[in-house]
Design a protein around this motif. Structure first.
Motif, PDB file in Angstrom:
ATOM      1  N   SER A 273     -12.764  25.264 -55.326  1.00 24.51           N
ATOM      2  CA  SER A 273     -12.758  24.069 -54.474  1.00 24.51           C
ATOM      3  C   SER A 273     -11.343  23.721 -54.017  1.00 24.51           C
ATOM      4  N   GLY A 274     -10.358  23.905 -54.915  1.00 21.45           N
ATOM      5  CA  GLY A 274      -8.978  23.637 -54.537  1.00 21.45           C
ATOM      6  C   GLY A 274      -8.465  24.616 -53.498  1.00 21.45           C
ATOM      7  N   ALA A 275      -8.785  25.918 -53.688  1.00 14.80           N
ATOM      8  CA  ALA A 275      -8.369  26.929 -52.711  1.00 14.80           C
ATOM      9  C   ALA A 275      -9.057  26.712 -51.369  1.00 14.80           C
ATOM     10  N   LEU A 276     -10.321  26.293 -51.406  1.00 15.08           N
ATOM     11  CA  LEU A 276     -11.059  26.030 -50.171  1.00 15.08           C
ATOM     12  C   LEU A 276     -10.421  24.886 -49.398  1.00 15.08           C
ATOM     13  N   ALA A 277     -10.102  23.792 -50.093  1.00 14.11           N
ATOM     14  CA  ALA A 277      -9.491  22.643 -49.428  1.00 14.11           C
ATOM     15  C   ALA A 277      -8.094  22.972 -48.909  1.00 14.11           C
ATOM     16  N   ALA A 278      -7.305  23.715 -49.707  1.00 17.76           N
ATOM     17  CA  ALA A 278      -5.935  24.039 -49.297  1.00 17.76           C
ATOM     18  C   ALA A 278      -5.925  24.966 -48.088  1.00 17.76           C
ATOM     19  N   SER A 279      -6.782  25.991 -48.097  1.00 17.24           N
ATOM     20  CA  SER A 279      -6.822  26.910 -46.953  1.00 17.24           C
ATOM     21  C   SER A 279      -7.394  26.212 -45.728  1.00 17.24           C
TER      22      SER A 279
ATOM     23  N   ALA B 187     -20.834  10.304 -37.192  1.00 14.98           N
ATOM     24  CA  ALA B 187     -19.619   9.528 -37.420  1.00 14.98           C
ATOM     25  C   ALA B 187     -19.224   9.533 -38.892  1.00 14.98           C
ATOM     26  N   ALA B 188     -20.197   9.368 -39.789  1.00 16.10           N
ATOM     27  CA  ALA B 188     -19.892   9.330 -41.222  1.00 16.10           C
ATOM     28  C   ALA B 188     -19.372  10.677 -41.712  1.00 16.10           C
ATOM     29  N   LEU B 189     -20.011  11.770 -41.275  1.00 17.30           N
ATOM     30  CA  LEU B 189     -19.553  13.091 -41.687  1.00 17.30           C
ATOM     31  C   LEU B 189     -18.186  13.416 -41.083  1.00 17.30           C
ATOM     32  N   SER B 190     -17.929  12.977 -39.863  1.00 17.57           N
ATOM     33  CA  SER B 190     -16.617  13.190 -39.250  1.00 17.57           C
ATOM     34  C   SER B 190     -15.530  12.454 -40.024  1.00 17.57           C
ATOM     35  N   PHE B 191     -15.829  11.236 -40.466  1.00 19.50           N
ATOM     36  CA  PHE B 191     -14.874  10.479 -41.281  1.00 19.50           C
ATOM     37  C   PHE B 191     -14.611  11.201 -42.597  1.00 19.50           C
ATOM     38  N   ALA B 192     -15.683  11.623 -43.275  1.00 18.89           N
ATOM     39  CA  ALA B 192     -15.529  12.310 -44.566  1.00 18.89           C
ATOM     40  C   ALA B 192     -14.790  13.630 -44.408  1.00 18.89           C
ATOM     41  N   PHE B 193     -15.069  14.354 -43.328  1.00 15.90           N
ATOM     42  CA  PHE B 193     -14.417  15.633 -43.060  1.00 15.90           C
ATOM     43  C   PHE B 193     -12.916  15.441 -42.863  1.00 15.90           C
ATOM     44  N   SER B 194     -12.533  14.434 -42.084  1.00 21.76           N
ATOM     45  CA  SER B 194     -11.117  14.155 -41.839  1.00 21.76           C
ATOM     46  C   SER B 194     -10.416  13.746 -43.127  1.00 21.76           C
ATOM     47  N   PHE B 195     -11.088  12.920 -43.937  1.00 21.02           N
ATOM     48  CA  PHE B 195     -10.510  12.487 -45.206  1.00 21.02           C
ATOM     49  C   PHE B 195     -10.296  13.668 -46.137  1.00 21.02           C
ATOM     50  N   TRP B 196     -11.256  14.578 -46.187  1.00 16.49           N
ATOM     51  CA  TRP B 196     -11.159  15.773 -47.035  1.00 16.49           C
ATOM     52  C   TRP B 196      -9.983  16.650 -46.623  1.00 16.49           C
ATOM     53  N   LEU B 197      -9.775  16.802 -45.322  1.00 14.65           N
ATOM     54  CA  LEU B 197      -8.673  17.625 -44.839  1.00 14.65           C
ATOM     55  C   LEU B 197      -7.323  16.996 -45.176  1.00 14.65           C
ATOM     56  N   ILE B 198      -7.215  15.679 -45.067  1.00 13.76           N
ATOM     57  CA  ILE B 198      -5.975  15.001 -45.436  1.00 13.76           C
ATOM     58  C   ILE B 198      -5.658  15.239 -46.911  1.00 13.76           C
ATOM     59  N   ALA B 199      -6.693  15.141 -47.746  1.00 12.35           N
ATOM     60  CA  ALA B 199      -6.487  15.387 -49.177  1.00 12.35           C
ATOM     61  C   ALA B 199      -6.077  16.834 -49.426  1.00 12.35           C
ATOM     62  N   GLY B 200      -6.651  17.773 -48.682  1.00 14.14           N
ATOM     63  CA  GLY B 200      -6.339  19.182 -48.859  1.00 14.14           C
ATOM     64  C   GLY B 200      -4.948  19.566 -48.395  1.00 14.14           C
ATOM     65  N   ALA B 201      -4.314  18.732 -47.560  1.00 18.08           N
ATOM     66  CA  ALA B 201      -2.973  19.048 -47.066  1.00 18.08           C
ATOM     67  C   ALA B 201      -1.943  19.051 -48.184  1.00 18.08           C
ATOM     68  N   GLY B 202      -2.228  18.355 -49.273  1.00 20.47           N
ATOM     69  CA  GLY B 202      -1.308  18.352 -50.407  1.00 20.47           C
ATOM     70  C   GLY B 202      -0.379  17.148 -50.410  1.00 20.47           C
ATOM     71  N   TYR B 203       0.197  16.879 -51.583  1.00 23.78           N
ATOM     72  CA  TYR B 203       1.030  15.691 -51.758  1.00 23.78           C
ATOM     73  C   TYR B 203       2.249  15.709 -50.843  1.00 23.78           C
ATOM     74  N   ALA B 204       2.897  16.860 -50.735  1.00 26.01           N
ATOM     75  CA  ALA B 204       4.130  16.920 -49.948  1.00 26.01           C
ATOM     76  C   ALA B 204       3.867  16.630 -48.479  1.00 26.01           C
ATOM     77  N   ALA B 205       2.806  17.238 -47.919  1.00 23.91           N
ATOM     78  CA  ALA B 205       2.491  17.033 -46.503  1.00 23.91           C
ATOM     79  C   ALA B 205       2.081  15.591 -46.240  1.00 23.91           C
ATOM     80  N   VAL B 206       1.279  15.012 -47.154  1.00 23.49           N
ATOM     81  CA  VAL B 206       0.871  13.616 -46.974  1.00 23.49           C
ATOM     82  C   VAL B 206       2.081  12.696 -47.072  1.00 23.49           C
ATOM     83  N   TYR B 207       2.961  12.977 -48.021  1.00 27.27           N
ATOM     84  CA  TYR B 207       4.179  12.173 -48.172  1.00 27.27           C
ATOM     85  C   TYR B 207       5.030  12.227 -46.908  1.00 27.27           C
ATOM     86  N   GLN B 208       5.284  13.440 -46.416  1.00 31.78           N
ATOM     87  CA  GLN B 208       6.109  13.581 -45.216  1.00 31.78           C
ATOM     88  C   GLN B 208       5.394  13.014 -43.992  1.00 31.78           C
ATOM     89  N   GLY B 209       4.067  13.214 -43.921  1.00 30.63           N
ATOM     90  CA  GLY B 209       3.311  12.672 -42.798  1.00 30.63           C
ATOM     91  C   GLY B 209       3.331  11.158 -42.769  1.00 30.63           C
TER      92      GLY B 209
END
Length: 462
Positions: free
Chosen positions: A204-210, A411-433
């Motif tokens: 699951s972690g590799a899936l989200a990160a990739s 709309a709900a799935l689009s929101f959840a999908f976007s949230f999942w991708l933000i989480a998958g970007a990792g701490y450093a990317a979210v911090y810099q973003g």
């Protein structure tokens, strides 16, 4: 004397009303704009970028394709409500107010010029196949800058030129890519695929990160919605173009990536700077095929930059019309393109290119790709939230229950999908973003303060 006539943010200057937008994009041009912006550096570079995760990244492509289609459906629905240029800024603004609109506009604008810089840098890998640069960093920087400023010049010529270039470049790259993605399947060696999960992390972690990396290859699904003011019959065309362009791109992506993974040994693929060229070389047993695909790749990336530079100018143009970006971004040239927005984006992208070739190549592409995931998903998230808000508010007239349920699910799935991708970007990317995002707040405060100050000072028009 009379009170001044202004917009809500006090941005519209006195004088004649702006001319109606030139609706130069039909369904074909709008679909080409979507496909041209989606299929660019991603399909040519990212198979090597995600290879270290293993073939789990192929599953990530499937998940992303489904999510991208959901976003295309979402933007089509939103464009019916607000068929104007600057869609991903307009939707949060109309639903939640100016500050939400500004955050969406600032985040998207940041994503565009960061993404453009990363794509221009990625062009160098394929240019090196055509004309060996021998690691000359000054020459590589010049090639990247040229790849950026050539399509910028096309944008200065006007939207009609942009649409024409998009159709030509999309056809030029789609046909040979589809050929590789189909014929290449017959040359696959299953031993080349490598392990399913090579990351050392959970599946699951590799899936989200990739997936967070691969989102870079799907940025552009919103292109027709962003340029709705230049699209003919936008209430119908935007949704159709978004879905058709996304489905076509997803098909090419999935088949093409499977072919590359099966043609290039896993270890070699992870180190490749031009994975599609290596894949074609494996098919032909020589180098002429790789040279041909390198030509197509460079043309594809330049065409993609052509569309993305237009997109980078459209968002601040819409925000500047409301006083939420500096007024110069709202000035439109004779060709219908906000010239200052194009100049600002190209200039900022050039600065990042310079930093890349002074700080080291590994510090830009991967890092900036993940930052674009965060900054790109913020407007997606806010747009999905705006649609949920309007649906919950119950302002839509005579909506059938089945249609309402469908729109809620999208709309709900689009929101959840976007949230999942933000989480998958990792701490450093979210911090810099987040730092990029918050850096815009002083700009909003300054512009809003000046606007409120002007309205309260009693300035009048004669």
């Amino acid at each position: 004397m009379t009170a001044p006539s202004t917009t809500e943010a006090g941005a519209t200057p006195p004088g004649p009303a702006p001319a109606a937008p030139r609706r130069t994009f039909g369904l074909a041009a709008a679909t080409a704009l979507v496909m041209g912006n989606i299929i660019g550096g991603g399909i040519f570079v990212l198979p090597a970028t995600v290879a270290p995760y293993g073939t789990v990244s192929l599953l990530a492509f499937v998940v992303l394709s489904i999510g991208a289609v959901l976003l295309a459906l979402l933007f089509g629905k939103l464009a019916r409500r607000s068929p104007v240029t600057g869609g991903l800024y307009v939707y949060p603004r109309d639903a939640f107010g100016e500050f939400a609109g500004f955050l969406s506009a600032w985040s998207y604008w940041t994503m565009t010029w960061v993404s453009i810089a990363a794509l221009a840098v990625a062009t160098v890998g394929y240019a090196d196949v055509l004309l060996p640069l021998d690691g000359n960093r000054a020459l590589e920087a010049a090639v990247a800058a040229g790849a950026l400023w050539l399509p910028a010049a096309a944008n200065f010529a006007g939207t009609r030129w942009v649409g024409g270039v998009q159709i030509v470049s999309t056809i030029l790259k789609f046909v040979p890519l589809l050929l590789v993605a189909t014929v290449g399947l017959f040359f696959i060696d299953t031993d080349n695929f490598g392990p399913f999960n090579a990351s050392g992390d959970s599946v699951s972690g590799a899936l989200a990160a990739s997936a967070a990396l691969l989102l870079y290859s799907f940025l552009g699904v919103e292109s027709a919605a962003m340029s709705a003011g230049e699209v003919r019959d936008p209430e119908r065309t935007v949704g159709r173009a978004s879905v058709l362009g996304t489905l076509g791109s997803a098909l090419v992506y999935l088949l093409g990536t499977v072919a590359v993974f099966g043609l290039v040994p896993h270890g070699q693929l992870a180190e490749s700077g031009a994975p599609f060229a290596d894949a074609v070389d494996a098919m032909t047993g020589g180098h002429w095929g790789g040279t041909l695909i390198a030509i197509v790749a460079v043309a594809s990336m330049v065409g993609c930059l052509n569309g993305w530079i237009l997109m980078s100018a459209q968002m601040p143009y819409a925000a500047a019309r409301d006083g939420l970006f500096p007024a110069r971004f709202a000035r439109v040239g004779k060709g219908g393109v906000p010239g200052f927005g194009v100049l600002a984006c190209a200039s900022l992208g050039t600065v990042l290119i310079g930093l890349n070739y002074t700080a080291g190549p590994d510090t830009t592409f991967r890092v900036l790709v993940l930052i674009t995931t965060f900054t790109g998903c913020v407007p997606y998230l806010l747009s999905a939230a705006a649609q949920l808000y309007w649906l919950a508010q119950g302002t839509r007239e005579r909506v059938r229950p089945a249609g309402l349920a469908r729109d809620l699910i999208v709309a709900a799935l689009s929101f959840a999908f976007s949230f999942w991708l933000i989480a998958g970007a990792g701490y450093a990317a979210v911090y810099q973003g987040v730092l990029f995002l918050f850096a815009g707040i002083p700009v909003y405060v300054w512009l809003r303060g000046r606007s409120e100050g002007g309205r309260s000072s009693g300035v009048t028009k004669g």
